[in-house]
Every structure is written in C-alpha cells, then in structure tokens.
Motif scaffolding. Structure first.
Motif, PDB file in Angstrom:
ATOM      1  N   PHE A  81      99.629  25.462 -55.846  1.00 52.13           N
ATOM      2  CA  PHE A  81     100.787  26.238 -56.111  1.00 52.13           C
ATOM      3  C   PHE A  81     100.984  26.921 -57.516  1.00 52.13           C
ATOM      4  N   GLY A  82     100.709  25.825 -58.267  1.00 51.42           N
ATOM      5  CA  GLY A  82     101.194  26.133 -59.688  1.00 51.42           C
ATOM      6  C   GLY A  82      99.973  26.831 -60.289  1.00 51.42           C
ATOM      7  N   ALA A  83      98.645  26.547 -59.914  1.00 47.27           N
ATOM      8  CA  ALA A  83      97.605  27.330 -60.574  1.00 47.27           C
ATOM      9  C   ALA A  83      97.511  28.851 -59.844  1.00 47.27           C
ATOM     10  N   GLY A  84      97.860  28.982 -58.750  1.00 47.73           N
ATOM     11  CA  GLY A  84      98.054  30.398 -58.463  1.00 47.73           C
ATOM     12  C   GLY A  84      99.115  31.160 -59.194  1.00 47.73           C
ATOM     13  N   ALA A  85     100.352  30.440 -59.506  1.00 50.88           N
ATOM     14  CA  ALA A  85     101.411  31.196 -60.272  1.00 50.88           C
ATOM     15  C   ALA A  85     100.987  31.204 -61.530  1.00 50.88           C
ATOM     16  N   TYR A  86     100.197  30.488 -62.335  1.00 53.01           N
ATOM     17  CA  TYR A  86      99.898  30.477 -63.514  1.00 53.01           C
ATOM     18  C   TYR A  86      98.819  31.495 -63.731  1.00 53.01           C
ATOM     19  N   ALA A  87      97.859  31.628 -63.029  1.00 53.70           N
ATOM     20  CA  ALA A  87      96.621  32.536 -63.078  1.00 53.70           C
ATOM     21  C   ALA A  87      97.242  33.875 -63.170  1.00 53.70           C
ATOM     22  N   THR A  88      98.361  34.150 -62.026  1.00 50.96           N
ATOM     23  CA  THR A  88      98.877  35.528 -61.804  1.00 50.96           C
ATOM     24  C   THR A  88      99.633  35.827 -63.194  1.00 50.96           C
ATOM     25  N   GLY A  89     100.412  34.849 -63.447  1.00 48.96           N
ATOM     26  CA  GLY A  89     101.320  35.300 -64.680  1.00 48.96           C
ATOM     27  C   GLY A  89     100.687  35.662 -65.962  1.00 48.96           C
ATOM     28  N   ALA A  91      97.227  36.635 -66.157  1.00 45.50           N
ATOM     29  CA  ALA A  91      96.549  37.744 -65.862  1.00 45.50           C
ATOM     30  C   ALA A  91      97.643  39.194 -66.109  1.00 45.50           C
ATOM     31  N   ILE A  92      98.876  39.145 -65.696  1.00 40.08           N
ATOM     32  CA  ILE A  92      99.874  40.151 -65.924  1.00 40.08           C
ATOM     33  C   ILE A  92     100.342  40.222 -67.279  1.00 40.08           C
ATOM     34  N   GLY A  93     100.725  38.991 -67.656  1.00 42.81           N
ATOM     35  CA  GLY A  93     101.379  38.875 -69.343  1.00 42.81           C
ATOM     36  C   GLY A  93     100.306  38.994 -70.485  1.00 42.81           C
ATOM     37  N   ILE A  97      97.014  43.052 -66.518  1.00 43.47           N
ATOM     38  CA  ILE A  97      96.208  43.627 -65.069  1.00 43.47           C
ATOM     39  C   ILE A  97      97.101  43.754 -64.035  1.00 43.47           C
ATOM     40  N   HIS A  98      97.013  44.505 -63.283  1.00 43.51           N
ATOM     41  CA  HIS A  98      97.753  45.228 -61.989  1.00 43.51           C
ATOM     42  C   HIS A  98      98.147  44.067 -61.282  1.00 43.51           C
ATOM     43  N   TRP A  99      99.364  44.309 -60.622  1.00 54.35           N
ATOM     44  CA  TRP A  99      99.708  42.905 -59.998  1.00 54.35           C
ATOM     45  C   TRP A  99      99.248  42.395 -58.870  1.00 54.35           C
ATOM     46  N   PHE A 100      98.504  43.626 -58.293  1.00 51.12           N
ATOM     47  CA  PHE A 100      97.690  43.153 -57.090  1.00 51.12           C
ATOM     48  C   PHE A 100      96.410  42.410 -57.366  1.00 51.12           C
ATOM     49  N   ILE A 101      95.692  42.953 -58.406  1.00 44.53           N
ATOM     50  CA  ILE A 101      94.526  42.281 -58.598  1.00 44.53           C
ATOM     51  C   ILE A 101      94.869  40.836 -59.413  1.00 44.53           C
ATOM     52  N   ALA A 102      96.056  40.665 -60.149  1.00 48.97           N
ATOM     53  CA  ALA A 102      96.458  39.565 -60.729  1.00 48.97           C
ATOM     54  C   ALA A 102      96.776  38.395 -59.484  1.00 48.97           C
ATOM     55  N   MET A 103      97.156  38.707 -58.498  1.00 49.86           N
ATOM     56  CA  MET A 103      97.522  38.054 -57.169  1.00 49.86           C
ATOM     57  C   MET A 103      95.990  37.413 -56.619  1.00 49.86           C
ATOM     58  N   LEU A 104      95.232  38.413 -56.413  1.00 49.76           N
ATOM     59  CA  LEU A 104      93.772  38.067 -56.081  1.00 49.76           C
ATOM     60  C   LEU A 104      93.135  37.096 -57.063  1.00 49.76           C
ATOM     61  N   ILE A 105      93.514  37.232 -58.398  1.00 50.03           N
ATOM     62  CA  ILE A 105      92.828  36.288 -59.308  1.00 50.03           C
ATOM     63  C   ILE A 105      93.454  34.754 -59.220  1.00 50.03           C
ATOM     64  N   GLY A 106      94.917  35.013 -58.990  1.00 48.29           N
ATOM     65  CA  GLY A 106      95.542  33.687 -58.678  1.00 48.29           C
ATOM     66  C   GLY A 106      95.067  33.020 -57.256  1.00 48.29           C
ATOM     67  N   VAL A 107      95.042  33.788 -56.259  1.00 49.66           N
ATOM     68  CA  VAL A 107      94.414  33.201 -55.057  1.00 49.66           C
ATOM     69  C   VAL A 107      92.902  32.639 -55.396  1.00 49.66           C
ATOM     70  N   LEU A 108      92.116  33.235 -56.142  1.00 45.33           N
ATOM     71  CA  LEU A 108      90.689  32.985 -56.384  1.00 45.33           C
ATOM     72  C   LEU A 108      90.687  31.656 -57.091  1.00 45.33           C
ATOM     73  N   VAL A 109      91.627  31.629 -58.172  1.00 46.84           N
ATOM     74  CA  VAL A 109      91.682  30.279 -58.949  1.00 46.84           C
ATOM     75  C   VAL A 109      92.234  29.408 -58.167  1.00 46.84           C
ATOM     76  N   SER A 110      93.003  29.272 -57.221  1.00 47.12           N
ATOM     77  CA  SER A 110      93.515  28.297 -56.413  1.00 47.12           C
ATOM     78  C   SER A 110      92.564  27.797 -55.431  1.00 47.12           C
ATOM     79  N   GLY A 111      91.672  28.482 -54.911  1.00 47.55           N
ATOM     80  CA  GLY A 111      90.556  28.325 -54.135  1.00 47.55           C
ATOM     81  C   GLY A 111      89.323  27.562 -54.824  1.00 47.55           C
ATOM     82  N   LEU A 112      89.198  28.047 -55.899  1.00 44.94           N
ATOM     83  CA  LEU A 112      88.248  27.169 -56.759  1.00 44.94           C
ATOM     84  C   LEU A 112      88.703  25.700 -57.134  1.00 44.94           C
ATOM     85  N   LEU A 113      89.916  25.752 -57.519  1.00 43.04           N
ATOM     86  CA  LEU A 113      90.374  24.429 -57.797  1.00 43.04           C
ATOM     87  C   LEU A 113      90.293  23.592 -56.386  1.00 43.04           C
ATOM     88  N   ALA A 114      90.656  24.089 -55.468  1.00 45.71           N
ATOM     89  CA  ALA A 114      90.845  23.472 -54.345  1.00 45.71           C
ATOM     90  C   ALA A 114      89.497  23.054 -53.937  1.00 45.71           C
TER      91      ALA A 114
END
Length: 332
Positions: A81-89, A91-93, A97-114
């Motif tokens: 949960f936190g990794a997805g949030a941090y990666a998205t934040g 990427a945007i801040g 990066i565009h919000w949609f791509i940032a969300m994909l990055i957050g999901v990808l980071v969480s998947g790799l961590l999992a």
C-alpha cells in the motif's frame, strides 16, 4: 419430501428455491457491488468518508485474496500500500510524470516488491510466514524513513497535487469531492471485475483448495508454492493500486502508510467484513472507518473501544458482518 430445520418442516423445493435465488445473486456480485458503491456517498455523512471506504475497501479486497481465499495470514501488506503511494507521489512530484503513468509505476513497484517478499516468505508456513512478512515490511518502512531526500522521512512525502485528470477529449476536476469519488470508483470497479474473474477461474478454485487442505491440493498435482506466490503478487498489486489512489486523493503520503499499524488495520477491516467474502472488505472498511469517526469524537482512546468490538466480533461473529449474512442466506 421435506427436511427438519429449527423444529419446523420446510419443504425441500422451497429450500432449493432459496439456494437458487442466492446463487443467482452471487452471479451478479460485481454489478451489485458497484451499484452499492454508487449510492455510498449519498448515504454517508461525508464524501471524504466515502472515498476512504473505497480506498481501504480496495486494500482489504487485495488482502482478502491472500488471506480469505488462499488462507495465508500476512502482517506486511502495508508495504505494498505504501510503496504504491510513494512511487506515485515521487513520479508526479519529483519527475512531473502524467498521473496515469505514475499510477502504473506505483502498481509496478508494488508488484515487484510483492514478488521479492513473496519469494522469501512463501518458503515458510503458518506463524513463521506471518512473522517473515512483518519483518520484511518493517525493512521497507525503515528504508523509506532513511531515504528522506526522496520520501520526506518522518514528515512524509509532500509537494505534489493532482487537481485535474486530463483524459482524451475532456478533463475531470479532481478537487470536487463527488467527482473524485466516482473517478476513483471507476478504478475500484475495474479491480472488482478483475478479482471476480480470478476467483471464477481455475486458479481461483486452486487457491481455495489450498486454503481448505494444502496437503491434498499438493497430492492432486498442483504446484502449491507457485500458486501461493502468484496469489501473493496479485494481492500486493491490488494493495499497491489502492496506494496510488490514496496518494492522488490526499496529495501527501504519510510514513505511517508503511507502518505495521496499517497492516493491522487491513487485517481488522477484512475480518470485520468477512474474510473469504467478495463484498465483505468494503463492509469491514465502512464499519471500521465509521467507528473511528464516531468514537474519536467521544474520546481520544477510541482505539480501545474499537479493539473491544473487534474482539467480540472474533469471538461471536468469526465470519464477519457480510460473511455472517451470506452464511445465513445459504442456510435458508
């Protein structure tokens, strides 16, 4: 022909009609769940509470896939949960990066961590699995604490805001609470459809077989370790998706989103709603967040009251709120 139940004679055809009716409702669980979520902001006292129910309900849905359907108790899902949030934040801040791509990055980071955590944890069983997931999640927490130049350390990640969702042909005002709710609900609805497809697939049957009897599932020729790992990864991805939505909703990512306290909240919400039930996680999130809102107005020690209620649920309603209603419906 009839059967005896509760000292009454209930005709067998009537019993079958109850079961058939319940089965028909189960087939429409995704649209019915979406319909219930559509009316949620109109019945709750605040739209902010409704958004939180959506986000934490999705976290509990992801956790429920691992715990409720696969039978693996994890104490480390706050990491995803936190990794997805941090990666998205970040990427945007930090990178704009565009919000949609940032969300994909957050999901990808969480998947790799999992994937990494799953490979290490799946080798263990029972309480050892739970402790390994807790330890690995705490490593992620302290790594984020030390990487303060990226994560903000104890102050959390700030400095990014998503005010408008730019989509092909039109834009969405993400600062409007009601618009924000339905924009997030679209993502949650897609996640619910995906989870339903997973549960209705042969893979869904295998993870439930592992939950019921892992030894027998292995004897039937199933690759139990690989199946549990895949369930762990899918669970982490769903929790990471919820984290990306949380980051966009709050425009901050608190360090506590990675803490084991958040993992405990996810477990409580899942159990309150009903582990192993499709819509139960949202009921659990609604119950917990509502109790938090109500009891925190009365006392600063509201956690004590919620804890007592949770213990009573575990003792007397082990199937949770929604799980108990489903069991009652099946018994009719």
């Amino acid at each position: 022909m009839s059967v005896i139940r509760n000292a009454e004679l209930v005709p067998a055809p009537a019993r079958r009609s109850f079961a058939t009716r319940f089965s028909n409702v189960s087939r429409w669980r995704v649209p019915l769940s979406i319909l219930a979520l559509c009316i949620l902001p109109w019945v709750l006292p605040s739209q902010a509470l409704a958004v939180n129910v959506l986000i934490y309900g999705l976290v509990a849905v992801g956790y429920n896939l691992l715990f409720g359907y696969t039978g693996l108790l994890s104490f480390g899902h706050a990491a995803f949960f936190g990794a997805g949030a941090y990666a998205t934040g970040i990427a945007i801040g930090a990178f704009g990066i565009h919000w949609f791509i940032a969300m994909l990055i957050g999901v990808l980071v969480s998947g790799l961590l999992a994937t990494v955590m799953g490979v290490l944890a799946i080798r263990t069983r029972g309480i050892y699995f739970s402790m390994v997931t807790l330890a690995l999640a705490q490593l992620v927490y302290y790594a984020a604490l030390q990487a303060s130049s990226w994560t903000g350390g104890e102050n959390g990640l700030r400095g990014f805001t998503v005010s408008t969702l730019h989509l092909p042909g039109f834009s969405v005002n993400f600062l409007d609470p009601l618009v924000k709710y339905y924009a997030i609900m679209i993502v949650v609805a897609a996640a619910l459809w995906f989870v339903s497809r997973v549960l209705n697939s042969p893979f869904g049957a295998v993870i439930e077989a592992i939950r019921e009897n892992e030894t027998r599932a292995r004897a039937c020729g199933y690759d139990v370790e690989r199946t549990k790992l895949l369930s762990f990864i899918l669970s982490g991805i769903l929790c990471g998706l919820a984290g990306t939505l949380s980051a966009m909703h709050l425009s901050i990512v608190p360090l506590d989103s990675l803490h084991y306290h958040t993992s405990g909240l996810i477990v409580m919400m899942t159990l309150l709603g009903g582990a192993g039930s499709f819509f139960g996680p949202f009921i659990g999130a609604l119950a917990f967040l509502s109790m938090e809102d109500i009891f925190s107005l009365w006392t600063s020690n509201w956690q004590l009251i919620v804890g007592v209620i949770f213990i009573l649920f575990v003792l007397y309603l082990p199937k949770g709120i929604w799980g108990t209603l489903i069991a009652w419906g099946k018994s009719r």
